[in-house]
Design an enzyme around this catalytic site. Structure first.
Site, PDB file in Angstrom:
ATOM      1  N   ILE A 199      19.551  38.778 -21.674  1.00  6.58           N
ATOM      2  CA  ILE A 199      20.129  38.279 -22.915  1.00  6.58           C
ATOM      3  C   ILE A 199      20.632  36.875 -22.658  1.00  6.58           C
ATOM      4  CG2 ILE A 199      22.400  39.324 -22.463  1.00  6.58           C
ATOM      5  CD1 ILE A 199      22.535  39.791 -25.561  1.00  6.58           C
ATOM      6  N   GLU A 244      30.030  45.963 -22.763  1.00  2.83           N
ATOM      7  CA  GLU A 244      29.707  45.039 -21.676  1.00  2.83           C
ATOM      8  C   GLU A 244      30.941  44.771 -20.825  1.00  2.83           C
ATOM      9  OE1 GLU A 244      28.349  40.372 -20.959  1.00  2.83           O
ATOM     10  OE2 GLU A 244      27.996  41.330 -22.903  1.00  2.83           O
ATOM     11  N   GLN A 262      53.161  48.299  10.029  1.00  8.47           N
ATOM     12  CA  GLN A 262      53.693  48.624   8.712  1.00  8.47           C
ATOM     13  C   GLN A 262      53.189  47.649   7.651  1.00  8.47           C
ATOM     14  OE1 GLN A 262      58.011  48.182   7.573  1.00  8.47           O
ATOM     15  NE2 GLN A 262      57.922  50.435   7.511  1.00  8.47           N
ATOM     16  N   GLY A 300      40.839  39.079   9.445  1.00 15.26           N
ATOM     17  CA  GLY A 300      41.037  37.867  10.224  1.00 15.26           C
ATOM     18  C   GLY A 300      39.770  37.022  10.259  1.00 15.26           C
ATOM     19  N   GLY A 301      39.493  36.415  11.414  1.00 17.45           N
ATOM     20  CA  GLY A 301      38.323  35.551  11.551  1.00 17.45           C
ATOM     21  C   GLY A 301      37.013  36.275  11.293  1.00 17.45           C
TER      22      GLY A 301
END
Length: 383
Positions: free
Chosen positions: A128, A248, A285, A345-346
């Site tokens: 569309i 949608e 934690q 992380g990395g």
């Protein structure tokens, strides 16, 4: 306008559908093939035909036109199973849940019989075309126009960011059939991929969802038969679009939740296995609090979508509530997935880790189908 709840479909039927879909995807969409689609920036046509043969396309199309009369519950199952596998780039939900219902709801009997069987079989892939370079969420700013020329429409204009744009065989084009009638001058005209005067631009290089072919489309006196005007009467396009947008937007929210839940599951697994300072990340934690909050948010999103889906199937989902669902879920999705990536992380920044792809894939959900800002405007009108 979603197909109403099919009361003859039981929970066992839905479980069987999910199991069947999972087997199909495990066989035909393994990670290596998904990686190739991401590299090629398109899913090959053979996959569409396989899906059609297996009964995964046009699942809510009535049996009289080749479908088997499912409802939005089946669409959610497809979204969820795709989400588990990182298949956001394959445009089946767009084909099934967003475009096909326009033809079912508004198409003439001739249009339904011409198009719906091919939509089910995979011979016809749908798109569309609403967005233009100078008109995104603002449909009133649309410039693409069509003029009647004998037994055809001549369409001129340009569309951009069109999903399934390289693949689609039939594209519902939003255009002005009366330039002086405002919203009452908009119509939807189906343009075939082989139409004279129609051309496709490049497959756009996107930040995420690489396998989803997304294109610029050009109409230079593009010709569409008069019988391709959706519904047979000009000027109904705006109301047709407004009717379909709640489904949608709820579908986009469901896709966002699927991504969020996959990110959360991957992050929990990583935090359980990754050690730092002599203990698992999950034992800290701070990690527990972050993941507990995200799990709570994901659960709230699921309850909201469940409630909206119930309304949709009852024909009672209003545009304001659908806008709220899209705004709420997708904003949480993007923010929470960013927090998940942080826990990696990395490694989260490395493309070999799925969380990196999820992070990129999620970002579009607050934009397409109406930006978060547009959702707020729509919601504010109800205050």
């Amino acid at each position: 306008m979603s197909p109403a709840l099919n009361a003859s479909i039981t929970e066992d039927d839905l479980v069987a559908f999910r199991d069947s879909l999972a087997r199909f995807l495990d066989k035909h969409a393994p990670p290596t093939r998904i990686a190739r689609w991401n590299q090629d920036k398109v899913v090959e046509r053979e996959m569409w035909r396989l899906a059609g043969n297996y009964g995964l396309l046009g699942v809510t199309i009535p049996e009289a036109y080749g479908g088997w009369g499912g409802d939005f519950r089946h669409e959610r199952i497809i979204i969820e199973e795709f989400g588990k596998r990182g298949l956001e780039g394959w445009g089946v939900p767009l084909h099934n849940m967003i475009v096909a219902p326009y033809i079912v709801a508004f198409g003439t009997e001739d249009q339904k019989r011409r198009w719906l069987p091919g939509i089910v079989s995979g011979e016809i892939v749908l798109a569309i075309a609403m967005t233009e370079p100078a008109a995104g969420s603002d449909l009133q700013g649309m410039r693409t126009h069509a003029e009647r020329d004998g037994d055809h429409w001549r369409i001129n204009g340009q569309k951009t960011f069109i999903s399934n744009g390289q693949t689609a065989d039939l594209i519902l084009v939003a255009c002005r059939t009366d330039r002086d009638a405002g919203s009452k001058g908009l119509s939807l005209i189906a343009v075939e991929g082989s139409a004279a005067g129609f051309s496709r631009g490049r497959n756009l290089d996107k930040m995420g969802r690489a396998a989803q072919d997304t294109s610029e489309l050009f109409f230079d006196d593009a010709r569409a038969p008069a019988g391709n005007l959706l519904g047979g009467t000009a000027g109904r396009g705006f109301s047709q679009l407004m009717t379909m947008l709640p489904q949608e937007r709820l579908g986009i929210a469901a896709m966002g939740l699927a991504l969020l839940e996959r990110a959360l599951a991957l992050t929990i697994d990583y935090a359980r296995d990754r050690n730092a300072f002599g203990q698992a990340l999950l034992d800290f934690q701070n990690t527990q609090f972050v993941l507990a909050e995200i799990k709570t948010q994901a659960t709230a999103c699921r309850f909201f979508i469940d409630a909206c889906a119930t309304r949709l199937l009852a024909g009672a989902l209003d545009a304001t509530t659908a806008s709220m669902a899209k705004l709420f879920v997708t904003e949480i999705e993007v923010a929470a997935i960013s927090r998940c990536l942080q826990i990696f992380g990395g490694y989260g920044y490395m493309n070999e880790y799925p969380i990196a792809q999820i992070y990129r894939d999620a970002r579009i959900d607050t934009i397409h189908g109406g930006t978060s800002e547009i959702m707020k405007v729509l919601i504010a009108r109800s205050l």
